[in-house]
Write a protein that holds these residues in place. Structure first.
Motif, short mmCIF file in Angstrom:
data_model
loop_
_atom_site.label_atom_id
_atom_site.label_comp_id
_atom_site.label_asym_id
_atom_site.label_seq_id
_atom_site.Cartn_x
_atom_site.Cartn_y
_atom_site.Cartn_z
N SER A 1 -2.65 8.10 -13.64
CA SER A 1 -2.93 6.30 -13.17
C SER A 1 -3.93 6.16 -14.37
CB SER A 1 -3.44 5.86 -12.31
OG SER A 1 -1.73 5.56 -11.33
N LYS A 2 -4.55 7.24 -14.53
CA LYS A 2 -5.89 6.96 -15.81
C LYS A 2 -5.98 7.49 -16.89
CE LYS A 2 -9.63 7.30 -11.50
NZ LYS A 2 -10.74 8.48 -10.86
N ASP B 1 0.94 -1.44 0.09
CA ASP B 1 0.23 -0.14 0.23
C ASP B 1 1.03 1.34 -0.14
OD1 ASP B 1 -1.84 2.40 0.30
OD2 ASP B 1 -2.44 2.00 2.52
N ASP C 1 -6.38 1.97 -12.98
CA ASP C 1 -6.81 3.56 -12.81
C ASP C 1 -5.58 3.16 -10.92
OD1 ASP C 1 -7.51 4.10 -15.14
OD2 ASP C 1 -10.17 4.16 -14.24
N GLU C 2 -6.16 1.77 -10.45
CA GLU C 2 -6.06 1.96 -8.84
C GLU C 2 -4.38 1.18 -8.31
OE1 GLU C 2 -8.08 2.26 -6.63
OE2 GLU C 2 -9.42 3.80 -7.81
N GLU C 3 -3.91 1.00 -9.36
CA GLU C 3 -2.33 -0.05 -9.76
C GLU C 3 -1.57 0.71 -9.04
OE1 GLU C 3 -2.95 -3.45 -12.43
OE2 GLU C 3 -1.73 -1.73 -13.56
N TYR C 4 -1.56 2.80 -8.76
CA TYR C 4 -0.36 3.12 -8.47
C TYR C 4 -0.42 2.75 -6.68
CZ TYR C 4 -4.43 5.77 -5.66
OH TYR C 4 -4.95 6.08 -5.56
N LYS C 5 -1.19 1.84 -6.49
CA LYS C 5 -1.66 1.91 -5.24
C LYS C 5 -0.42 0.45 -4.30
CE LYS C 5 -5.89 3.71 -4.28
NZ LYS C 5 -7.56 2.97 -3.89
N GLN C 6 0.01 -0.29 -5.44
CA GLN C 6 0.80 -1.23 -5.09
C GLN C 6 2.42 -1.02 -5.61
OE1 GLN C 6 -3.15 -2.95 -5.60
NE2 GLN C 6 -2.52 -2.30 -3.39
N TRP D 1 0.07 8.62 -8.18
CA TRP D 1 -1.04 8.27 -8.37
C TRP D 1 -2.08 8.36 -9.18
CZ3 TRP D 1 0.09 7.98 -3.17
CH2 TRP D 1 -0.62 7.89 -2.19
N GLU D 2 -3.44 9.30 -9.01
CA GLU D 2 -5.15 8.96 -9.27
C GLU D 2 -4.99 8.89 -10.72
OE1 GLU D 2 -9.16 8.37 -7.81
OE2 GLU D 2 -7.69 8.97 -6.78
#
Length: 313
Positions: free
Chosen positions: A259-260, A179, A267-272, A255-256
């Motif tokens: 990423s998009k 995370d 779109d959400e992979e920046y978290k991992q 970040w978000e």
């Protein structure tokens, strides 16, 4: 496996196979069951797993695996430029070329092969490359996996030209993290950095560690130490990045919003994921005819009880 480390046959621990596009890749193994994969497309490390089979590098679920595009993830090699400037494609052409297996590389230090499974690759410019970047070079890359599962990349770039040339370079390392908001990078505090999001303006790092909170980070830390630690609180593990010949360190998380905008990134992979690169960017490397440059990157994973005071060991 049945082999003890003492009689482990490291030649047998390297297998050349084909990926799903029919491109050759080298699969490196060690006696404990750790592994690494290196594609001849780009000389790119596409996987690094520990002995439990856990993937330590991030690859996007939307990555495009077809040449001539570099895959989004693993460790693409940025040469002869990092970033987007001049007539070359972003991050240079090395990551988009098919490399050759180098069966007869000039010798490295014995420590670079002892107790390691390794593959040697070679890239030379094509006629087309010379039109865009008119410099003859030999780029030798050794990727090795040690018995303790450390991953090492050694790049040797030689000028076989009649005149000097300059280049910038980065191992664009995508680390897999639990995370991003729980991650700390230690070793970059108090350093100056160039902020790619502010026209490469120069700032000084104020935090006692680099952390990530609610926005894209894209920085080149200058004159960074040879050991950087990436602490993953949730997984209770720390990546240690050791580097030689690479004075700078790039830190990137899209970040978000960014990423998009990337077609080959979820779109959400920046978290991992988190990129921390050993690099030479601020002061390009200049090679006279016949000169050679070497840049090394060694990646290790240790339990997070490991204290940053021990980084100098």
């Amino acid at each position: 496996m049945g082999h003890s480390a003492a009689i482990w046959d490291y030649k047998a621990a390297v297998e050349i196979t084909k990926d799903w596009n029919g491109i050759d890749q080298a699969v490196l193994g060690n006696p404990q069951g750790a592994s690494a994969r290196v594609s001849l497309h780009g000389g790119q490390v596409t996987s690094w797993r520990n002995e439990h089979g856990e993937e330590l590098l991030f690859t996007s679920s939307k990555a495009i695996f077809k040449p001539p595009k570099a895959m989004r993830g693993g460790i693409p090699i940025c040469f002869p430029q990092f970033g987007n400037c001049g007539s070359l494609e972003q991050h240079g052409f090395a990551r988009n070329k098919i490399w050759m297996v180098d069966d007869n590389p000039p010798p490295l230090h014995p420590n670079d092969s002892q107790g390691k499974a390794f593959i040697d690759l070679l890239l030379k410019p094509s006629e087309d490359d010379l039109k865009f970047w008119p410099h003859s070079f030999e780029f030798r890359l050794r990727v090795s996996l040690a018995t303790n599962a450390d991953l090492m990349l050694i790049s040797r770039i030689r000028n076989v030209n009649g005149k000097p040339f300059s280049f910038s370079f980065a191992y664009h390392t995508y680390l897999s993290v639990s995370d991003i908001s729980e991650i700390r990078i230690e070793g970059l505090e108090t350093l100056d950095y160039l902020d790619n999001l502010c026209r490469r303006e120069r700032f000084t790092e104020q935090g006692d560690a680099v952390t990530f909170e609610a926005e894209q980070v894209d920085r080149v830390y200058l004159g960074s130490p040879n050991v950087i630690a990436v602490l993953d609180h949730e997984k209770k593990r720390t990546y240690l990045i050791r580097k030689e010949g690479l004075p700078d360190a790039v830190v990137w998380n899209p970040w978000e919003k960014k990423s998009k905008s990337m077609v080959d990134f979820g779109d959400e992979e920046y978290k991992q994921m988190l990129c921390v690169d050993g690099a030479a960017i601020e002061k390009p490397i200049t090679l006279k005819p016949g000169e050679e440059w070497t840049g090394r990157l060694q990646l290790s994973v240790v339990p997070s009880s490991f204290c940053s005071d021990q980084l100098h060991l």
